[in-house]
Design an enzyme around this catalytic site. Structure first.
Site, PDB file in Angstrom:
ATOM      1  N   HIS A 139     -15.641  36.357 -15.468  1.00  0.00           N
ATOM      2  CA  HIS A 139     -16.280  35.198 -16.098  1.00  0.00           C
ATOM      3  C   HIS A 139     -17.559  34.862 -15.344  1.00  0.00           C
ATOM      4  O   HIS A 139     -17.713  35.204 -14.164  1.00  0.00           O
ATOM      5  CB  HIS A 139     -15.335  34.001 -16.079  1.00  0.00           C
ATOM      6  N   GLU A 162     -18.767  32.136 -14.041  1.00  0.00           N
ATOM      7  CA  GLU A 162     -18.631  31.356 -12.812  1.00  0.00           C
ATOM      8  C   GLU A 162     -18.088  32.214 -11.671  1.00  0.00           C
ATOM      9  O   GLU A 162     -18.551  32.090 -10.530  1.00  0.00           O
ATOM     10  CB  GLU A 162     -17.703  30.149 -13.037  1.00  0.00           C
ATOM     11  N   CYS A 220     -13.265  27.261 -17.619  1.00  0.00           N
ATOM     12  CA  CYS A 220     -11.887  27.510 -18.030  1.00  0.00           C
ATOM     13  C   CYS A 220     -10.966  27.232 -16.836  1.00  0.00           C
ATOM     14  O   CYS A 220     -11.444  27.021 -15.718  1.00  0.00           O
ATOM     15  CB  CYS A 220     -11.742  28.949 -18.511  1.00  0.00           C
ATOM     16  N   CYS A 266     -11.668  29.592 -13.780  1.00  0.00           N
ATOM     17  CA  CYS A 266     -12.934  29.279 -13.114  1.00  0.00           C
ATOM     18  C   CYS A 266     -12.869  27.923 -12.417  1.00  0.00           C
ATOM     19  O   CYS A 266     -13.432  27.753 -11.333  1.00  0.00           O
ATOM     20  CB  CYS A 266     -14.080  29.329 -14.119  1.00  0.00           C
TER      21      CYS A 266
END
Length: 184
Positions: free
Chosen positions: A81, A83, A111, A114
């Site tokens: 992801h 991040e 999310c 993250c």
């Protein structure tokens, strides 16, 4: 004499407010510029088929020290992801596993994965653009994960079963007694 004092006080107060407003506008412009960079990473990554439409940058002392965009599908890595990639980049560049005095700018509300990584990294602040409802509306709905986190492990939709606890506790005992460990 009182009138002169009052006028001087009011003039100084007005100047301080003007300076404060200028600093606020300056900070807003800086935050907007950094957020635009995160959004650009999201758009570029999606256009290049690297992954979902998410981008993130990490800033320290006014400088970008970490960047990332979602690369889940291009790397076959469900943890890739934006991040997470940005945190890894920033930590590598800082030679640290902490993001003290750093600010994260991310194109979307993080999310659960993250969010956990952000808390472990300990930045000072996170700015996000779109929110989790916006993400859900285009197919990135994490609501089920938030629900699963609250469940006891034996009630989750993916089966969890504890195994070899006593053996695993040896690692915790070793860590507890280790004198030269790096705490985090």
């Amino acid at each position: 004499m009182c009138n002169n004092f009052n006028k001087k006080f009011l003039d100084e107060a007005a100047k301080a407010l003007q300076d404060q407003d200028y600093d606020s506008v300056k900070n807003d412009d800086e935050h907007n510029q950094f957020m635009q960079e995160a959004i650009k990473l999201a758009i570029d990554g999606a256009q290049n088929n690297e992954g979902g439409p998410f981008g993130c940058i990490i800033v320290k002392d006014g400088e970008i020290i970490g960047k990332g965009n979602n690369k889940v599908t291009s790397t076959n890595d469900p943890t890739a992801h934006a991040e997470i990639i940005a945190i890894r980049d920033a930590c590598k560049n800082l030679d640290s596993f902490q993001l003290e005095d750093c600010t994260i700018y991310t194109s979307c509300e993080p999310c659960p994965m993250c969010l956990g990584a952000i808390y472990w990294a300990r930045p000072d602040k996170v700015y996000f653009a779109s929110n989790k409802t916006d993400a859900a509306n285009v197919g990135f709905d994490d609501a089920f994960i938030y629900k699963e986190i609250d469940l006891d492990y034996n009630k989750r939709s993916i089966k969890f079963e504890q195994n070899s606890r006593n053996e695993a506790l040896k690692a915790f005992k070793l860590w507890e007694e280790k004198e030269d460990k790096t705490k985090y």
